[in-house]
Design a protein around this motif. Sequence first.
Motif, PDB file in Angstrom:
ATOM      1  N   GLU A 128       0.818  -1.219   0.000  1.00 59.43           N
ATOM      2  CA  GLU A 128       0.000   0.000   0.000  1.00 59.43           C
ATOM      3  C   GLU A 128       0.850   1.266   0.000  1.00 59.43           C
ATOM      4  O   GLU A 128       0.319   2.368  -0.187  1.00 59.43           O
ATOM      5  N   ASN A 129       2.141   1.121   0.205  1.00 57.24           N
ATOM      6  CA  ASN A 129       3.035   2.268   0.249  1.00 57.24           C
ATOM      7  C   ASN A 129       3.187   2.867  -1.154  1.00 57.24           C
ATOM      8  O   ASN A 129       3.711   2.205  -2.061  1.00 57.24           O
ATOM      9  N   PRO A 130       2.748   4.100  -1.372  1.00 58.98           N
ATOM     10  CA  PRO A 130       2.796   4.680  -2.716  1.00 58.98           C
ATOM     11  C   PRO A 130       4.206   4.898  -3.254  1.00 58.98           C
ATOM     12  O   PRO A 130       4.389   5.098  -4.451  1.00 58.98           O
ATOM     13  N   ALA A 131       5.193   4.837  -2.381  1.00 57.58           N
ATOM     14  CA  ALA A 131       6.573   5.048  -2.822  1.00 57.58           C
ATOM     15  C   ALA A 131       7.236   3.771  -3.328  1.00 57.58           C
ATOM     16  O   ALA A 131       8.321   3.831  -3.918  1.00 57.58           O
ATOM     17  N   LEU A 132       6.593   2.624  -3.114  1.00 58.38           N
ATOM     18  CA  LEU A 132       7.236   1.340  -3.396  1.00 58.38           C
ATOM     19  C   LEU A 132       7.628   1.178  -4.861  1.00 58.38           C
ATOM     20  O   LEU A 132       8.821   1.009  -5.173  1.00 58.38           O
ATOM     21  N   LEU A 133       6.671   1.197  -5.757  1.00 55.27           N
ATOM     22  CA  LEU A 133       6.980   0.949  -7.166  1.00 55.27           C
ATOM     23  C   LEU A 133       7.799   2.068  -7.806  1.00 55.27           C
ATOM     24  O   LEU A 133       8.713   1.778  -8.584  1.00 55.27           O
ATOM     25  N   PRO A 134       7.523   3.339  -7.499  1.00 59.77           N
ATOM     26  CA  PRO A 134       8.404   4.381  -8.042  1.00 59.77           C
ATOM     27  C   PRO A 134       9.854   4.169  -7.639  1.00 59.77           C
ATOM     28  O   PRO A 134      10.771   4.387  -8.441  1.00 59.77           O
ATOM     29  N   TRP A 135      10.076   3.779  -6.380  1.00 58.78           N
ATOM     30  CA  TRP A 135      11.438   3.523  -5.921  1.00 58.78           C
ATOM     31  C   TRP A 135      12.043   2.356  -6.680  1.00 58.78           C
ATOM     32  O   TRP A 135      13.174   2.445  -7.180  1.00 58.78           O
ATOM     33  N   LEU A 136      11.317   1.260  -6.764  1.00 56.77           N
ATOM     34  CA  LEU A 136      11.834   0.051  -7.402  1.00 56.77           C
ATOM     35  C   LEU A 136      12.217   0.315  -8.856  1.00 56.77           C
ATOM     36  O   LEU A 136      13.349   0.027  -9.275  1.00 56.77           O
ATOM     37  N   PHE A 137      11.295   0.900  -9.624  1.00 57.19           N
ATOM     38  CA  PHE A 137      11.518   1.066 -11.054  1.00 57.19           C
ATOM     39  C   PHE A 137      12.443   2.230 -11.393  1.00 57.19           C
ATOM     40  O   PHE A 137      12.800   2.400 -12.561  1.00 57.19           O
ATOM     41  N   SER A 138      12.838   2.999 -10.410  1.00 53.56           N
ATOM     42  CA  SER A 138      13.755   4.106 -10.679  1.00 53.56           C
ATOM     43  C   SER A 138      15.202   3.641 -10.807  1.00 53.56           C
ATOM     44  O   SER A 138      16.054   4.396 -11.265  1.00 53.56           O
ATOM     45  N   HIS A 139      15.464   2.391 -10.433  1.00 50.98           N
ATOM     46  CA  HIS A 139      16.847   1.889 -10.430  1.00 50.98           C
ATOM     47  C   HIS A 139      17.178   1.126 -11.710  1.00 50.98           C
ATOM     48  O   HIS A 139      16.329   0.456 -12.295  1.00 50.98           O
ATOM     49  N   LYS A 140      18.423   1.251 -12.108  1.00 54.64           N
ATOM     50  CA  LYS A 140      18.918   0.456 -13.220  1.00 54.64           C
ATOM     51  C   LYS A 140      20.418   0.274 -13.056  1.00 54.64           C
ATOM     52  O   LYS A 140      21.089   1.025 -12.349  1.00 54.64           O
ATOM     53  N   LYS A 141      20.942  -0.746 -13.696  1.00 58.09           N
ATOM     54  CA  LYS A 141      22.363  -1.037 -13.603  1.00 58.09           C
ATOM     55  C   LYS A 141      23.183  -0.026 -14.397  1.00 58.09           C
ATOM     56  O   LYS A 141      22.777   0.398 -15.474  1.00 58.09           O
TER      57      LYS A 141
END
Length: 269
Positions: free
Chosen positions: A256-269
């Motif tokens: 339910e944390n609205p920051a979860l997916l934005p945080w996850l998908f903001s990363h890349k190698k």
Amino acid sequence: MKIPINILFILLGTMVFLASSGNSFGQDKDLFQKKTFQFSNGDSLLYRILFPKDYEKGKEFPLVLFLHGAGERGNDNEKQLIHGASLFLEEENREKFPAIVVFPQCPEDQYWIDISIRSELRGKGDPDFDQTKNAPSEELTMVNKLVEHLVKNEKVNKKRLYLMGLSMGGFGTFETLGRWPKKYAAAVAICGGGNLSLTKKYAKNTAVWIAHGAKDDIVPIELSEKIYNQLKDQGAEVMFTVYPDANHNSWDPTFENPALLPWLFSHKK
């Protein structure tokens, strides 16, 4: 017994809502295609996979691997979707974060990690899990081979591989990072724990978000704290979120944390 008309309407309305929502979710879950990954030695791994809406347009997409908990083990290729699948089925998330999402299913009576978890959770073994085998479990090895197969054969952005897991899958998340430390750009480990000696392998390679319920009476929060402190000391990009009112179901406030997916998908190698 005669039921008052107002109560009857409420009951009927509730039944209709539950029936419609159940059918709707059932239809949504069908978007996760049922698959079986066959190995040359005769073994197989059940999994469900969700493709983005515009998958056929030729671009590459992130891949999210989700490791379920012990309660979702089996051979029905369905139970692993109980927790977490709805997060990726939400229309807004599908639009904002198009991705290939994979939910493998661990067989009954097996674990993602090769240790007797129960003993460790009850404080009867090594709380740092240093006694784990030198090699990953057979189940986790199969999952890694599945990921390699998907990266090779599907439209996967190799720089945007993500990993999530809860409970037994939280342990599997830390174990996966330790065994294949350069693969995942970011990971979310919920109410888990793991081998502290492996953290140095992925501390500088993967961003990690750890979540745990303060009232967890299944997996002690200290196990997440140990991983967090170790990763922090090793200079990792790591966050630790404690949900003060959550028990073992800390995946609920995490999803339910609205920051979860934005945080996850903001990363890349």
